[in-house]
Design a protein around this motif. Structure first.
Motif, PDB file in Angstrom:
ATOM      1  N   UNK A 228      18.866  43.488 111.301  1.00  0.00           N
ATOM      2  CA  UNK A 228      19.024  44.195 112.415  1.00  0.00           C
ATOM      3  C   UNK A 228      20.479  44.422 112.781  1.00  0.00           C
ATOM      4  N   UNK A 229      21.143  43.173 112.595  1.00  0.00           N
ATOM      5  CA  UNK A 229      22.617  43.239 112.625  1.00  0.00           C
ATOM      6  C   UNK A 229      23.271  44.218 111.728  1.00  0.00           C
ATOM      7  N   UNK A 230      23.001  44.320 110.577  1.00  0.00           N
ATOM      8  CA  UNK A 230      23.641  45.018 109.632  1.00  0.00           C
ATOM      9  C   UNK A 230      23.333  46.303 109.520  1.00  0.00           C
ATOM     10  N   UNK A 231      21.886  46.674 109.634  1.00  0.00           N
ATOM     11  CA  UNK A 231      21.393  47.922 109.167  1.00  0.00           C
ATOM     12  C   UNK A 231      22.253  49.274 110.125  1.00  0.00           C
ATOM     13  N   UNK A 232      22.193  50.162 109.501  1.00  0.00           N
ATOM     14  CA  UNK A 232      22.551  51.499 109.991  1.00  0.00           C
ATOM     15  C   UNK A 232      21.985  51.692 111.234  1.00  0.00           C
ATOM     16  N   UNK A 233      22.387  52.432 112.352  1.00  0.00           N
ATOM     17  CA  UNK A 233      21.646  52.628 113.544  1.00  0.00           C
ATOM     18  C   UNK A 233      20.652  53.600 112.988  1.00  0.00           C
ATOM     19  N   UNK A 234      19.571  53.508 113.675  1.00  0.00           N
ATOM     20  CA  UNK A 234      18.310  54.471 113.303  1.00  0.00           C
ATOM     21  C   UNK A 234      17.512  53.974 112.231  1.00  0.00           C
TER      22      UNK A 234
ATOM     23  N   UNK B 137      11.748  44.253 107.985  1.00  0.00           N
ATOM     24  CA  UNK B 137      12.945  44.739 108.700  1.00  0.00           C
ATOM     25  C   UNK B 137      13.206  44.193 110.225  1.00  0.00           C
ATOM     26  N   UNK B 138      12.581  42.925 110.614  1.00  0.00           N
ATOM     27  CA  UNK B 138      12.559  42.395 111.700  1.00  0.00           C
ATOM     28  C   UNK B 138      13.682  41.362 111.800  1.00  0.00           C
ATOM     29  N   UNK B 139      14.061  41.006 110.443  1.00  0.00           N
ATOM     30  CA  UNK B 139      15.121  39.816 110.068  1.00  0.00           C
ATOM     31  C   UNK B 139      16.125  40.164 111.065  1.00  0.00           C
ATOM     32  N   UNK B 140      16.887  39.022 111.646  1.00  0.00           N
ATOM     33  CA  UNK B 140      18.058  39.386 112.719  1.00  0.00           C
ATOM     34  C   UNK B 140      19.030  39.854 111.761  1.00  0.00           C
TER      35      UNK B 140
END
Length: 127
Positions: A120-126, A114-117
């Motif tokens: 992080x850029x595409x994941x829903x907030x939260x 889950x630390x892949x940039x």
């Protein structure tokens, strides 16, 4: 699945912590130190799989069942989905297909790292 306390995740975290805090400082060979880091990271992935794989399987089952208009388990629906895309029965450019595949890919990235940039850029907030 653990039978009680401690949980699978807690057991894996205890092993990872032992390797990083007690074993790693004692290692002088860079090749062994690298393999230890890979092993510790692998334990983190397995811990996330223990925690999130059921939800991922349910997500795949639900989304692929909707797209294919058939019922089945996640593994079988995954095979059918791949075949439908290869055969052209489903269009990979269809927005509904793309949305489902993106959602599933993000769920898989959350397990893998889950630390892949890109995650992080595409994941829903939260997330």
């Amino acid at each position: 699945m653990a039978l009680g306390f401690p949980s699978d995740r807690q057991l894996l975290e205890a092993i990872r912590q032992f390797l990083k805090e007690e074993v790693q400082p004692a290692i002088t060979d860079p090749a062994v130190a690298y393999r230890l880091k890979v092993a510790a990271n692998s334990l983190s992935i397995v811990a996330r799989e223990c925690e999130q794989s059921e939800a991922l399987s349910q997500l795949e089952q639900t989304r692929f069942s909707q797209l294919l208009a058939v019922q089945g388990d996640a593994e079988e629906l995954n095979r059918q989905m791949a075949q439908a895309l290869r055969d052209g029965a489903l269009d990979a450019a269809d927005p509904e297909v793309l949305t489902a595949l993106k959602e599933i890919a993000l769920a898989k990235l959350a397990i893998d790292n889950p630390r892949y940039s890109s995650y992080q850029a595409l994941a829903p907030s939260g997330s």
